[in-house]
Enzyme design. Structure first.
Site, mmCIF file in Angstrom:
data_model
loop_
_atom_site.group_PDB
_atom_site.id
_atom_site.type_symbol
_atom_site.label_atom_id
_atom_site.label_comp_id
_atom_site.label_asym_id
_atom_site.label_seq_id
_atom_site.Cartn_x
_atom_site.Cartn_y
_atom_site.Cartn_z
ATOM 1 N N GLY A 188 -5.771 -5.972 2.368
ATOM 2 C CA GLY A 188 -5.278 -5.093 3.413
ATOM 3 C C GLY A 188 -3.810 -4.747 3.272
ATOM 4 C CG HIS A 189 -0.120 -3.196 6.198
ATOM 5 N ND1 HIS A 189 0.233 -1.929 5.781
ATOM 6 C CD2 HIS A 189 0.983 -3.710 6.834
ATOM 7 C CE1 HIS A 189 1.481 -1.677 6.161
ATOM 8 N NE2 HIS A 189 1.954 -2.736 6.793
ATOM 9 C CG PHE A 190 0.751 -7.906 6.155
ATOM 10 C CD1 PHE A 190 2.123 -7.803 6.317
ATOM 11 C CD2 PHE A 190 -0.076 -7.520 7.201
ATOM 12 C CE1 PHE A 190 2.674 -7.327 7.492
ATOM 13 C CE2 PHE A 190 0.470 -7.052 8.393
ATOM 14 C CZ PHE A 190 1.846 -6.950 8.539
ATOM 15 C CG ASP B 165 -2.523 -0.432 4.883
ATOM 16 O OD1 ASP B 165 -2.722 -0.425 6.114
ATOM 17 O OD2 ASP B 165 -1.393 -0.367 4.373
ATOM 18 C CG ASP C 142 5.103 -1.338 7.384
ATOM 19 O OD1 ASP C 142 3.990 -0.858 7.635
ATOM 20 O OD2 ASP C 142 5.966 -1.580 8.256
#
Length: 330
Positions: free
Chosen positions: A311-313, A285, A150
Site C-alpha cells: 500500500g501507501h507506506f 495505494d 507523499d
C-alpha cells in the site's frame, strides 16, 4: 528562489560552512536533543550504519533530523509524508549507509521538529518548503538525491524548482506529480471542500487523524498486516494528538490544492532536466494510484518505474526491495 523569513541564522554561508566542518569532524550540530550526535560517549565515531539524531535551527524552526552514513558520501535527502516523520526511514537508512550520507528531517508539525510559539508559523506547503530549504542550506548540502514520499513530494519538487542544479537524482515512492495519480475516492473529501468549503468535508478530513484513521492507512493494501510495526502508526497518532496539531494538519490538507496547481511547473522541470528517476510504488495505494508512477515516463522516458504489492507506506513492508532498487539505479 524561495525567500528565507526568520532564517538569518542559517542562510549565511559562514554557518553552513561551519556546520559542514562540524559534520566532517564526526559530530552533529544538535540543540535540544541532549548529547545525541554522530560520536559516541567517548568520542568514538559511530558505525557507518548507525542512525544519529540532531536538531538544526533553520528558518526560525528547530528541525529534528536523522542521519546515517559517511559525511563524505553522496547525500540523500529523505522527505517523509503524512502523518509520519523521519521515523519512516528508520530501516532504510542503515541499509544504504555504506553508500550514501542519508539525511531525513521532520517537517514542521510532524515528528520532533519544534516550531517556537513566537515564530507565528503559517502551516502551508510554501512554508514547509522554505523551512526545508533553509535546513538544507544550514547543513551545506549543495548536491543530493531526493527521496520523495507523499507530502515530501511537493516539498521536494519545490526544492528542485528553486535549485535544479542541486538535484543529483530522484526516488519517488508514492510521491505524486500528476493529476493522473490521484485516487478518485480518496481525494473526494478534499475535492468537495475545494469546490464548496463546508464542515462535512472538514469532518471527513479530521477522521483520518484519529488512531483508527492512521492505522487504517497503514494497513490498506497490505497483504500481510502482521508486517506493520505498531510503533509506526501509534507514534503518528500520538503526534497528531498534540494540542493544536489537528488544526495545523487540516490547514495543510486544505492547502494541498496549491501543489496540484504547481504540477505543470514540476513536469516542465522534468522535461528540461531529465533527472535520473526511480518511481517505486505501492500499487495498492488508494491515495496515489499507479497511473501517477507511469506518468513520469511522459516527461522522463528513461525513468525506471517499479511496482510493489503493498500500500501507501511501502517502506514498512518492502524496505529491502526499495533499497535494492535504489542501489541498482544509483
Amino acid at each position: 528562489m524561495m525567500r528565507h523569513e526568520h532564517g538569518s541564522e542559517v542562510t549565511g554561508g559562514g554557518l553552513a560552512r561551519a556546520t559542514r566542518r562540524h559534520l566532517l569532524a564526526g559530530g552533529v550540530l544538535a540543540t535540544g536533543v541532549g548529547s545525541a550526535g554522530a560520536a559516541g560517549a567517548e568520542g568514538r565515531p559511530a558505525p557507518v550504519g548507525a542512525v544519529r539524531h540532531g536538531t538544526v535551527r533553520a528558518d526560525g524552526v528547530n528541525v529534528f533530523y536523522r542521519e546515517a552514513g559517511r559525511p563524505d558520501a553522496p547525500a540523500f535527502l529523505l522527505l517523509h509524508g503524512f502523518a509520519n516523520s523521519s521515523f519512516y526511514f528508520r530501516h532504510l537508512m542503515p541499509k544504504l549507509a555504506d553508500r550514501f550520507r542519508l539525511i531525513a528531517p521532520d517537517l514542521p508539525s510532524f515528528g520532533f521538529t519544534d516550531v517556537p510559539e513566537d515564530r507565528s508559523y503559517v502551516y502551508d506547503f510554501a512554508s514547509l518548503s522554505r523551512t526545508i530549504e533553509a535546513f538544507v542550506d544550514a547543513l551545506g548540502l549543495d548536491r543530493y538525491i531526493l527521496y520523495t514520499f507523499d507530502y515530501g513530494a511537493p516539498v521536494g519538487w519545490d526544492l528542485a524548482l528553486a535549485h535544479p542544479d542541486r538535484v543529483a537524482g530522484i526516488v519517488s515512492q508514492n510521491g505524486n506529480a500528476y493529476l493522473d495519480g490521484l485516487g478518485e475516492a480518496a481525494w473526494a473529501p478534499l475535492r468537495a471542500y475545494w469546490a464548496a468549503p463546508n464542515e462535512a468535508a472538514v469532518g471527513a478530513i479530521r477522521a483520518r487523524m484519529t488512531l483508527d484513521g492512521v492505522k487504517a492507512a497503514y494497513f490498506q493494501g497490505v497483504a500481510d498486516p502482521s508486517r506493520i510495526e505498531p510503533e509506526a502508526y501509534t507514534l503518528d497518532a500520538a503526534i497528531l494528538a498534540r494540542p493544536g496539531n489537528a488544526d495545523r494538519q487540516v490547514a495543510l490538507k486544505l492547502d494541498y490544492k496549491r501543489n496540484l496547481e504547481r504540477y505543470p511547473l514540476v513536469q516542465a522541470y522534468f522535461r528540461a532536466r531529465r533527472p535520473k528517476l526511480l518511481a517505486i510504488w505501492g500499487r495498492n495505494d488508494l491515495f496515489f494510484i499507479p497511473a501517477g508512477a507511469e506518468a513520469f515516463r511522459r516527461d522522463i522516458p528513461e525513468a525506471r518505474v517499479t511496482f510493489l504489492d503493498t500500500g501507501h507506506f511501502a517502506l514498512e513492508t518492502d524496505g529491502d526491495a526499495i533499497a535494492e532498487e535504489i542501489r541498482r539505479l544509483f
